[in-house]
Each structure stands twice: as C-alpha cells, then as structure tokens.
Design a protein around this motif. Structure first.
Motif, PDB file in Angstrom:
ATOM      1  N   PHE A   9       0.879  -1.034   0.125  1.00 19.64           N
ATOM      2  CA  PHE A   9       0.109  -0.112   0.051  1.00 19.64           C
ATOM      3  C   PHE A   9       0.884   1.197  -0.135  1.00 19.64           C
ATOM      4  CE2 PHE A   9      -1.948   3.347   2.441  1.00 19.64           C
ATOM      5  CZ  PHE A   9      -3.104   3.702   1.649  1.00 19.64           C
ATOM      6  N   GLU A  10       2.013   1.367   0.820  1.00 22.06           N
ATOM      7  CA  GLU A  10       2.866   2.365   0.897  1.00 22.06           C
ATOM      8  C   GLU A  10       3.403   2.687  -0.302  1.00 22.06           C
ATOM      9  OE1 GLU A  10       5.145   1.630   4.365  1.00 22.06           O
ATOM     10  OE2 GLU A  10       3.582   2.332   5.874  1.00 22.06           O
ATOM     11  N   ARG A  11       4.166   1.719  -0.847  1.00 22.86           N
ATOM     12  CA  ARG A  11       4.658   1.604  -2.283  1.00 22.86           C
ATOM     13  C   ARG A  11       3.738   2.504  -3.444  1.00 22.86           C
ATOM     14  NH1 ARG A  11       5.378  -3.264  -3.941  1.00 22.86           N
ATOM     15  NH2 ARG A  11       6.118  -4.139  -1.934  1.00 22.86           N
ATOM     16  N   ARG A  12       2.368   1.843  -3.385  1.00 19.09           N
ATOM     17  CA  ARG A  12       1.564   2.252  -4.364  1.00 19.09           C
ATOM     18  C   ARG A  12       1.181   3.811  -3.958  1.00 19.09           C
ATOM     19  NH1 ARG A  12      -2.847  -2.294  -5.689  1.00 19.09           N
ATOM     20  NH2 ARG A  12      -1.352  -4.062  -6.279  1.00 19.09           N
ATOM     21  N   ASN A  13       1.220   4.056  -2.796  1.00 18.84           N
ATOM     22  CA  ASN A  13       0.840   5.497  -2.490  1.00 18.84           C
ATOM     23  C   ASN A  13       1.835   6.363  -2.823  1.00 18.84           C
ATOM     24  OD1 ASN A  13      -1.088   7.135  -1.083  1.00 18.84           O
ATOM     25  ND2 ASN A  13       0.393   7.287   0.739  1.00 18.84           N
ATOM     26  N   GLU A  14       2.995   5.872  -2.733  1.00 20.23           N
ATOM     27  CA  GLU A  14       4.065   6.801  -3.039  1.00 20.23           C
ATOM     28  C   GLU A  14       4.217   7.261  -4.538  1.00 20.23           C
ATOM     29  OE1 GLU A  14       8.781   6.427  -2.927  1.00 20.23           O
ATOM     30  OE2 GLU A  14       7.720   5.658  -1.018  1.00 20.23           O
ATOM     31  N   LYS A  15       4.041   5.956  -5.262  1.00 18.53           N
ATOM     32  CA  LYS A  15       4.098   6.073  -6.800  1.00 18.53           C
ATOM     33  C   LYS A  15       2.701   7.109  -7.216  1.00 18.53           C
ATOM     34  CE  LYS A  15       5.757   1.443  -8.172  1.00 18.53           C
ATOM     35  NZ  LYS A  15       5.452   0.394  -8.702  1.00 18.53           N
ATOM     36  N   LEU A  16       1.668   7.074  -6.534  1.00 22.86           N
ATOM     37  CA  LEU A  16       0.629   7.945  -6.795  1.00 22.86           C
ATOM     38  C   LEU A  16       0.750   9.376  -6.398  1.00 22.86           C
ATOM     39  CD1 LEU A  16      -2.627   5.537  -5.869  1.00 22.86           C
ATOM     40  CD2 LEU A  16      -1.911   6.445  -8.226  1.00 22.86           C
ATOM     41  N   GLU A  17       1.522   9.686  -5.376  1.00 15.21           N
ATOM     42  CA  GLU A  17       1.766  10.995  -4.688  1.00 15.21           C
ATOM     43  C   GLU A  17       3.040  11.499  -5.912  1.00 15.21           C
ATOM     44  OE1 GLU A  17       3.411  10.492  -0.907  1.00 15.21           O
ATOM     45  OE2 GLU A  17       1.460  10.467  -0.100  1.00 15.21           O
ATOM     46  N   LYS A  19       3.091  10.785  -9.019  1.00 15.92           N
ATOM     47  CA  LYS A  19       2.350  10.892 -10.375  1.00 15.92           C
ATOM     48  C   LYS A  19       1.397  12.324 -10.353  1.00 15.92           C
ATOM     49  CE  LYS A  19      -0.301   8.411 -13.745  1.00 15.92           C
ATOM     50  NZ  LYS A  19      -0.890   7.083 -14.138  1.00 15.92           N
ATOM     51  N   ILE A  20       0.869  12.266  -8.889  1.00 18.89           N
ATOM     52  CA  ILE A  20       0.042  13.712  -9.064  1.00 18.89           C
ATOM     53  C   ILE A  20       1.133  14.944  -8.784  1.00 18.89           C
ATOM     54  CG2 ILE A  20      -1.147  14.953  -6.891  1.00 18.89           C
ATOM     55  CD1 ILE A  20      -2.398  12.364  -5.897  1.00 18.89           C
ATOM     56  N   GLU A  21       2.254  14.722  -8.248  1.00 22.68           N
ATOM     57  CA  GLU A  21       3.273  16.018  -8.433  1.00 22.68           C
ATOM     58  C   GLU A  21       3.448  16.236  -9.917  1.00 22.68           C
ATOM     59  OE1 GLU A  21       6.736  15.623  -5.935  1.00 22.68           O
ATOM     60  OE2 GLU A  21       5.414  15.094  -4.171  1.00 22.68           O
ATOM     61  N   GLN A  22       3.830  15.196 -10.652  1.00 18.57           N
ATOM     62  CA  GLN A  22       3.983  15.418 -11.921  1.00 18.57           C
ATOM     63  C   GLN A  22       2.938  15.857 -12.799  1.00 18.57           C
ATOM     64  OE1 GLN A  22       5.137  11.398 -13.126  1.00 18.57           O
ATOM     65  NE2 GLN A  22       7.329  11.462 -12.662  1.00 18.57           N
ATOM     66  N   MET A  23       1.675  15.650 -12.549  1.00 19.28           N
ATOM     67  CA  MET A  23       0.503  15.998 -13.046  1.00 19.28           C
ATOM     68  C   MET A  23       0.454  17.740 -12.726  1.00 19.28           C
ATOM     69  SD  MET A  23      -2.175  12.825 -12.940  1.00 19.28           S
ATOM     70  CE  MET A  23      -3.157  13.585 -14.106  1.00 19.28           C
ATOM     71  N   GLU A  24       0.503  17.864 -11.440  1.00 18.83           N
ATOM     72  CA  GLU A  24       0.590  19.395 -10.986  1.00 18.83           C
ATOM     73  C   GLU A  24       1.472  20.247 -11.833  1.00 18.83           C
ATOM     74  OE1 GLU A  24       0.753  19.013  -6.724  1.00 18.83           O
ATOM     75  OE2 GLU A  24      -1.401  18.897  -6.582  1.00 18.83           O
ATOM     76  N   GLU A  25       2.582  19.807 -11.855  1.00 15.21           N
ATOM     77  CA  GLU A  25       3.812  20.423 -12.719  1.00 15.21           C
ATOM     78  C   GLU A  25       3.376  20.745 -13.900  1.00 15.21           C
ATOM     79  OE1 GLU A  25       8.627  19.892 -13.430  1.00 15.21           O
ATOM     80  OE2 GLU A  25       7.558  19.002 -11.748  1.00 15.21           O
TER      81      GLU A  25
END
Length: 67
Positions: A9-17, A19-25
């Motif tokens: 779960f933590e690994r997936r959560n980190e990947k999603l975070e 990805k969110i940062e990349q999308m915001e950028e």
C-alpha cells in the motif's frame, strides 16, 4: 502477511503521490504556455489593428491626392 500488505500500500501510495506531483507540474506548465499564447495573440491583435489603421490612413490620403 499484514506487513506485506502495508508495504505494498505504501509503495503504491508513493507512486501515486509522485504521479500527482508530475501532473500538477504539467498543469502549471500548461498554464504558463497558455499565458504566453494569450500574450502573443494580444500582440498580434494590436499589430493587426495598427496595420488596419495605417491602411485606412493610406486609403484616405490616396483619395485626397486623386481629388
């Protein structure tokens, strides 16, 4: 077993975070691109308006010269 699930779960959560940062950028970059394009459009409009005024002025002067 629970520990493995938590780690996954933590690994997936980190990947999603990330990805969110990349999308915001990317979103920010797109906004900047859009602002630049708006400025370029405004510059072109001003140039077009000036060219139209100059053309009208030339037409007026030409008519005066013909008379």
């Amino acid at each position: 077993m629970l520990e493995i699930i938590i780690q996954d779960f933590e690994r997936r959560n980190e990947k999603l975070e990330k990805k969110i940062e990349q999308m915001e950028e990317e979103k920010m970059n797109l906004r900047l691109d859009m602002d630049v394009q708006k400025l370029e459009i405004e510059k072109l409009r001003k140039g077009k308006n000036k060219a139209e005024k100059d053309l009208d002025s030339l037409k007026t002067n030409y008519k005066k010269l013909r008379l």
